[in-house]
Design a protein around this motif. Structure first.
Motif, PDB file in Angstrom:
ATOM      1  N   ALA A 176       0.826  -1.212   0.000  1.00  0.00           N
ATOM      2  CA  ALA A 176       0.000   0.000   0.000  1.00  0.00           C
ATOM      3  C   ALA A 176       0.861   1.263   0.000  1.00  0.00           C
ATOM      4  CB  ALA A 176      -0.936   0.007   1.208  1.00  0.00           C
ATOM      5  N   GLY A 177       2.186   1.103  -0.124  1.00  0.00           N
ATOM      6  CA  GLY A 177       3.082   2.253  -0.205  1.00  0.00           C
ATOM      7  C   GLY A 177       3.584   2.754   1.131  1.00  0.00           C
ATOM      8  N   LYS A 178       3.402   2.000   2.204  1.00  0.00           N
ATOM      9  CA  LYS A 178       3.797   2.453   3.537  1.00  0.00           C
ATOM     10  C   LYS A 178       5.249   2.103   3.830  1.00  0.00           C
ATOM     11  CE  LYS A 178      -0.483   3.677   4.364  1.00  0.00           C
ATOM     12  NZ  LYS A 178      -0.849   5.109   4.396  1.00  0.00           N
ATOM     13  N   ARG A 179       5.884   2.976   4.588  1.00  0.00           N
ATOM     14  CA  ARG A 179       7.201   2.659   5.160  1.00  0.00           C
ATOM     15  C   ARG A 179       6.953   2.003   6.510  1.00  0.00           C
ATOM     16  NH1 ARG A 179      11.882   5.485   3.101  1.00  0.00           N
ATOM     17  NH2 ARG A 179      12.806   5.163   5.141  1.00  0.00           N
ATOM     18  N   VAL A 180       7.229   0.721   6.577  1.00  0.00           N
ATOM     19  CA  VAL A 180       6.892  -0.087   7.749  1.00  0.00           C
ATOM     20  C   VAL A 180       8.151  -0.342   8.572  1.00  0.00           C
ATOM     21  CG1 VAL A 180       5.888  -2.260   8.555  1.00  0.00           C
ATOM     22  CG2 VAL A 180       5.051  -1.195   6.441  1.00  0.00           C
ATOM     23  N   VAL A 181       8.073  -0.071   9.849  1.00  0.00           N
ATOM     24  CA  VAL A 181       9.133  -0.451  10.780  1.00  0.00           C
ATOM     25  C   VAL A 181       8.637  -1.624  11.613  1.00  0.00           C
ATOM     26  CG1 VAL A 181      10.314   0.218  12.912  1.00  0.00           C
ATOM     27  CG2 VAL A 181      10.375   1.728  10.936  1.00  0.00           C
ATOM     28  N   ARG A 182       9.353  -2.718  11.530  1.00  0.00           N
ATOM     29  CA  ARG A 182       9.087  -3.882  12.388  1.00  0.00           C
ATOM     30  C   ARG A 182      10.034  -3.758  13.568  1.00  0.00           C
ATOM     31  NH1 ARG A 182       7.603  -7.040  15.567  1.00  0.00           N
ATOM     32  NH2 ARG A 182       7.444  -9.310  15.310  1.00  0.00           N
ATOM     33  N   LEU A 183       9.501  -3.290  14.692  1.00  0.00           N
ATOM     34  CA  LEU A 183      10.309  -2.926  15.857  1.00  0.00           C
ATOM     35  C   LEU A 183      10.368  -4.098  16.825  1.00  0.00           C
ATOM     36  CD1 LEU A 183      11.855  -0.545  17.138  1.00  0.00           C
ATOM     37  CD2 LEU A 183       9.708   0.133  18.229  1.00  0.00           C
ATOM     38  N   LYS A 184      11.574  -4.616  17.020  1.00  0.00           N
ATOM     39  CA  LYS A 184      11.765  -5.813  17.841  1.00  0.00           C
ATOM     40  C   LYS A 184      12.644  -5.496  19.043  1.00  0.00           C
ATOM     41  CE  LYS A 184      11.678  -8.948  13.842  1.00  0.00           C
ATOM     42  NZ  LYS A 184      10.856 -10.055  14.328  1.00  0.00           N
ATOM     43  N   SER A 185      12.320  -6.079  20.167  1.00  0.00           N
ATOM     44  CA  SER A 185      13.144  -5.916  21.354  1.00  0.00           C
ATOM     45  C   SER A 185      14.523  -6.528  21.114  1.00  0.00           C
ATOM     46  CB  SER A 185      12.469  -6.595  22.544  1.00  0.00           C
ATOM     47  OG  SER A 185      13.262  -6.493  23.704  1.00  0.00           O
ATOM     48  N   GLY A 186      15.558  -5.905  21.676  1.00  0.00           N
ATOM     49  CA  GLY A 186      16.906  -6.427  21.520  1.00  0.00           C
ATOM     50  C   GLY A 186      17.415  -6.234  20.109  1.00  0.00           C
ATOM     51  N   ASP A 187      18.048  -7.276  19.578  1.00  0.00           N
ATOM     52  CA  ASP A 187      18.537  -7.263  18.204  1.00  0.00           C
ATOM     53  C   ASP A 187      17.638  -8.168  17.371  1.00  0.00           C
ATOM     54  OD1 ASP A 187      21.301  -6.746  16.486  1.00  0.00           O
ATOM     55  OD2 ASP A 187      20.247  -8.562  15.920  1.00  0.00           O
ATOM     56  N   PRO A 188      17.145  -7.679  16.224  1.00  0.00           N
ATOM     57  CA  PRO A 188      16.185  -8.483  15.455  1.00  0.00           C
ATOM     58  C   PRO A 188      16.773  -9.783  14.927  1.00  0.00           C
ATOM     59  CG  PRO A 188      16.865  -6.542  14.208  1.00  0.00           C
ATOM     60  CD  PRO A 188      17.399  -6.375  15.590  1.00  0.00           C
ATOM     61  N   MET A 189      18.108  -9.871  14.831  1.00  0.00           N
ATOM     62  CA  MET A 189      18.732 -11.055  14.255  1.00  0.00           C
ATOM     63  C   MET A 189      19.092 -12.098  15.311  1.00  0.00           C
ATOM     64  SD  MET A 189      18.439  -9.811  11.312  1.00  0.00           S
ATOM     65  CE  MET A 189      19.329 -10.719  10.060  1.00  0.00           C
ATOM     66  N   ILE A 190      18.746 -11.852  16.559  1.00  0.00           N
ATOM     67  CA  ILE A 190      19.008 -12.819  17.627  1.00  0.00           C
ATOM     68  C   ILE A 190      17.676 -13.200  18.268  1.00  0.00           C
ATOM     69  CG2 ILE A 190      20.151 -13.223  19.845  1.00  0.00           C
ATOM     70  CD1 ILE A 190      22.361 -11.366  18.973  1.00  0.00           C
ATOM     71  N   PHE A 191      17.209 -14.398  17.986  1.00  0.00           N
ATOM     72  CA  PHE A 191      15.944 -14.925  18.514  1.00  0.00           C
ATOM     73  C   PHE A 191      14.762 -14.013  18.208  1.00  0.00           C
ATOM     74  CE2 PHE A 191      19.171 -16.578  21.645  1.00  0.00           C
ATOM     75  CZ  PHE A 191      19.269 -17.833  21.061  1.00  0.00           C
ATOM     76  N   GLY A 192      14.819 -13.299  17.086  1.00  0.00           N
ATOM     77  CA  GLY A 192      13.736 -12.399  16.718  1.00  0.00           C
ATOM     78  C   GLY A 192      12.924 -12.881  15.530  1.00  0.00           C
ATOM     79  N   ARG A 193      13.215 -14.085  15.040  1.00  0.00           N
ATOM     80  CA  ARG A 193      12.527 -14.659  13.883  1.00  0.00           C
ATOM     81  C   ARG A 193      12.634 -13.747  12.654  1.00  0.00           C
ATOM     82  NH1 ARG A 193       7.094 -17.807  15.737  1.00  0.00           N
ATOM     83  NH2 ARG A 193       7.492 -18.780  13.713  1.00  0.00           N
ATOM     84  N   ALA A 194      13.720 -12.969  12.632  1.00  0.00           N
ATOM     85  CA  ALA A 194      13.916 -12.060  11.505  1.00  0.00           C
ATOM     86  C   ALA A 194      14.108 -12.818  10.206  1.00  0.00           C
ATOM     87  CB  ALA A 194      15.112 -11.148  11.776  1.00  0.00           C
ATOM     88  N   GLY A 195      14.776 -13.970  10.264  1.00  0.00           N
ATOM     89  CA  GLY A 195      15.013 -14.744   9.052  1.00  0.00           C
ATOM     90  C   GLY A 195      13.730 -15.133   8.352  1.00  0.00           C
ATOM     91  N   GLU A 196      12.725 -15.532   9.123  1.00  0.00           N
ATOM     92  CA  GLU A 196      11.435 -15.906   8.541  1.00  0.00           C
ATOM     93  C   GLU A 196      10.765 -14.698   7.890  1.00  0.00           C
ATOM     94  OE1 GLU A 196       8.971 -18.098  11.376  1.00  0.00           O
ATOM     95  OE2 GLU A 196      10.789 -18.397  12.575  1.00  0.00           O
ATOM     96  N   GLU A 197      10.840 -13.556   8.559  1.00  0.00           N
ATOM     97  CA  GLU A 197      10.192 -12.357   8.030  1.00  0.00           C
ATOM     98  C   GLU A 197      10.893 -11.868   6.758  1.00  0.00           C
ATOM     99  OE1 GLU A 197       8.529 -10.816  12.371  1.00  0.00           O
ATOM    100  OE2 GLU A 197      10.020  -9.627  11.311  1.00  0.00           O
ATOM    101  N   ILE A 198      12.220 -11.896   6.764  1.00  0.00           N
ATOM    102  CA  ILE A 198      12.965 -11.471   5.576  1.00  0.00           C
ATOM    103  C   ILE A 198      12.655 -12.387   4.401  1.00  0.00           C
ATOM    104  CG2 ILE A 198      15.285 -11.246   4.590  1.00  0.00           C
ATOM    105  CD1 ILE A 198      16.206 -10.359   7.408  1.00  0.00           C
ATOM    106  N   ALA A 199      12.614 -13.690   4.641  1.00  0.00           N
ATOM    107  CA  ALA A 199      12.325 -14.631   3.562  1.00  0.00           C
ATOM    108  C   ALA A 199      10.931 -14.394   2.984  1.00  0.00           C
ATOM    109  CB  ALA A 199      12.449 -16.067   4.080  1.00  0.00           C
ATOM    110  N   HIS A 200       9.954 -14.127   3.843  1.00  0.00           N
ATOM    111  CA  HIS A 200       8.585 -13.880   3.379  1.00  0.00           C
ATOM    112  C   HIS A 200       8.523 -12.596   2.552  1.00  0.00           C
ATOM    113  CE1 HIS A 200       4.222 -14.438   3.570  1.00  0.00           C
ATOM    114  NE2 HIS A 200       4.128 -13.132   3.725  1.00  0.00           N
ATOM    115  N   LEU A 201       9.207 -11.549   3.009  1.00  0.00           N
ATOM    116  CA  LEU A 201       9.216 -10.288   2.268  1.00  0.00           C
ATOM    117  C   LEU A 201       9.938 -10.445   0.930  1.00  0.00           C
ATOM    118  CD1 LEU A 201       9.971  -7.976   5.318  1.00  0.00           C
ATOM    119  CD2 LEU A 201       7.836  -7.992   4.016  1.00  0.00           C
ATOM    120  N   ASP A 202      11.024 -11.212   0.913  1.00  0.00           N
ATOM    121  CA  ASP A 202      11.737 -11.463  -0.346  1.00  0.00           C
ATOM    122  C   ASP A 202      10.837 -12.149  -1.357  1.00  0.00           C
ATOM    123  OD1 ASP A 202      14.066 -10.270   0.486  1.00  0.00           O
ATOM    124  OD2 ASP A 202      15.070 -12.138   1.049  1.00  0.00           O
TER     125      ASP A 202
END
Length: 499
Positions: free
Chosen positions: A317-343
């Motif tokens: 929809a043209g939005k700039r989305v921030v996915r704000l995660k506690s700590g570091d998103p790449m450590i136990f933040g399931r960032a890999g799953e989200e990046i793969a889905h967005l890709d």
């Protein structure tokens, strides 16, 4: 569910109370009144002259500083100084935009204040808050960018310290970029309609301004307008938003990176975790929509699949989305799953790291996670499996290494099981342990002991709030001071490794 129509647990922006309303006042060509000839009055007069005001000065005598200011008044070509060689009276306020005075005695200050108010002129008597309708703040000048800091008169030294810090953050070249923005604004608005395209242009402009140490070169304005034309000619591609995964750190807003703050300030929508602190959210752009998508063990949570779908729908929809995660998103933040889905959906995505809880714990308690004599490596492990017990795909014999510091995330409920398993695999029951919850927050609590007493520790700390468990011989390297758990802010000595 259509997340654009029915956002889950949307958190409305909340305005904190303001001691004073910050207002920037246009004074160019306006008549202003300054009563008094002191150095303090001269400083105010110089400020008014720099704004382009016609400064009328009323005083029998002027300080040397004031006299020099009036003599070099030509340095402010937009403003001017008019000297009246007599004290103020009630007639001076006619047609004035504001009135300022430096009065030694309260009686004179009150008389000036009352006369100005009677004439309907906003008034400030220097260093006498009881006779001020407005206040001056400490100023960072990159005009047309102007930053003013106020402490409501409580701590002027603090305001000056804040100004010095902001001075270091804002490049001197920002003045030139702001002036360029002024010249381009109307022409950019003619080319780009309000919304994602115009916002994309100005965000790229800002990135250039803050990444450059030099003022804009000649011809940059034309290149920027060509860029605006390209955005207009390729709306289908340009209107697609993007997602930025941002690490919010452990909770203390001062631990955010500058890049993370900039992402929050540029966001249209913020999808934030349950553990993100309100202090961090307060740094976000006030117009940004905030949506809670928390996932907490043992509680009703938002499914990861729903979060993935929200990010895709909002970005398309043209939005700039921030996915704000506690700590570091790449450590136990399931960032890999989200990046793969967005890709898979061809959504642009980038990542801004944050301070992970283990690093925050180490700094808060003054301990090192590695030590040449005790621990030559550090390991982060999730403290539970998907179904709640111990993780089954961990090589526990390798984990039971006396030369490694191991930090378990989300291990509050499984702490006794972790200790038993490590002891079974050969790690000494006397190995030092730290349990800490809510690291870096005002509610932080810490306990130290050993593997043998870890059940006592988790009973004291509890596991309703985020818990870290650190295990290893390096934790006994020094004495540390930790915040007491009595809630009164007193300090207590916590001897790591004490038996």
């Amino acid at each position: 569910m259509d997340v654009l129509q029915q956002p889950r647990n949307e958190a409305p922006a909340r305005m904190e109370p303001l001691a004073k309303l910050p207002v920037f006042w246009a004074l160019e060509g306006k008549r202003v009144v300054v009563a008094g000839g002191s150095d303090a009055a001269a400083w105010k007069a110089e400020l008014l002259g720099a704004c382009g005001a016609q400064v009328h000065v009323y005083a029998d005598a002027l300080s040397t500083t004031f006299e020099r200011l009036i003599l070099r008044g030509a340095e402010h070509p937009q403003g001017s100084f008019v000297r009246h060689c007599h004290e103020w009276d009630e007639t001076i306020f006619a047609g004035a935009a504001i009135a300022i005075a430096d009065c030694e005695e309260d009686d004179e200050a009150k008389a000036f204040f009352d006369a100005a108010r009677l004439a309907g002129v906003p008034v400030n008597v220097i260093d006498k808050p009881a006779f001020c309708q407005f206040q001056f703040g400490s100023i960072v000048n990159r005009s047309p960018v102007v930053v003013s800091i106020s402490t409501d008169g409580a701590a002027p030294i603090l305001a000056q310290a804040i100004r010095r810090r902001i001075e270091t953050l804002l490049p001197r070249a920002l003045k030139g970029w702001a002036e360029l923005a002024q010249t381009l604004r109307d022409r950019v608005n003619e080319r780009l309609t309000p919304g994602p395209l115009r916002r994309a242009f100005w965000e790229r402009f800002v990135d250039r301004a803050f990444s450059s140490s030099d003022t804009p070169e000649e011809g940059v304005g034309g290149l920027l307008l060509e860029e605006a034309d390209r955005l207009r000619e390729a709306p289908a591609h340009s209107s697609r938003g993007r997602v930025t995964l941002v690490g919010a750190g452990p909770g203390d807003a001062e631990l955010l990176t500058l890049k993370a703050v900039r992402a929050l300030q540029a966001a249209d929508v913020i999808l934030f975790d349950d553990l993100v602190s309100s202090e961090v959210l307060e740094l976000a752009r006030r117009e940004a929509k905030r949506m809670l998508v928390g996932k907490r063990g043992g509680r009703t949570s938002c499914r990861q699949e729903d979060i993935n779908d929200m990010m895709v729908t909002l970005a398309k929809a043209g939005k700039r989305v921030v996915r704000l995660k506690s700590g570091d998103p790449m450590i136990f933040g399931r960032a890999g799953e989200e990046i793969a889905h967005l890709d898979r959906e061809n959504i642009p995505v980038d990542v801004i790291p944050g301070i992970t809880a283990a690093s925050a714990m180490a700094s808060r308690l003054g301990i090192s996670l590695t030590h040449r004599d005790h621990a030559q490596s550090v390991r982060f492990i999730t403290g539970h499996s998907r179904h709640g017990g111990l993780p089954t795909d961990v090589n526990w014999r390798t984990v039971a290494d006396s030369h490694t510091t191991t930090v378990f995330y989300m291990g509050g409920r499984t702490a006794p099981l972790i200790a038993d398993r490590l002891i079974d695999e050969g790690l000494s029951s006397e190995t030092p342990v730290i349990i800490i919850s809510d690291v870096s927050r005002t509610t932080e609590r810490a306990w130290n002991g050993t593997l043998a007493t870890i059940s006592d520790g988790i009973a004291q700390i509890g596991y309703d709030n985020p818990v870290l468990i650190a295990i290893g011989s390096t934790l006994a390297a020094r004495q540390i001071v930790a915040q007491d758990t009595d809630g009164f802010g007193s300090d207590r000595r916590m001897a790591l490794g004490a038996r």
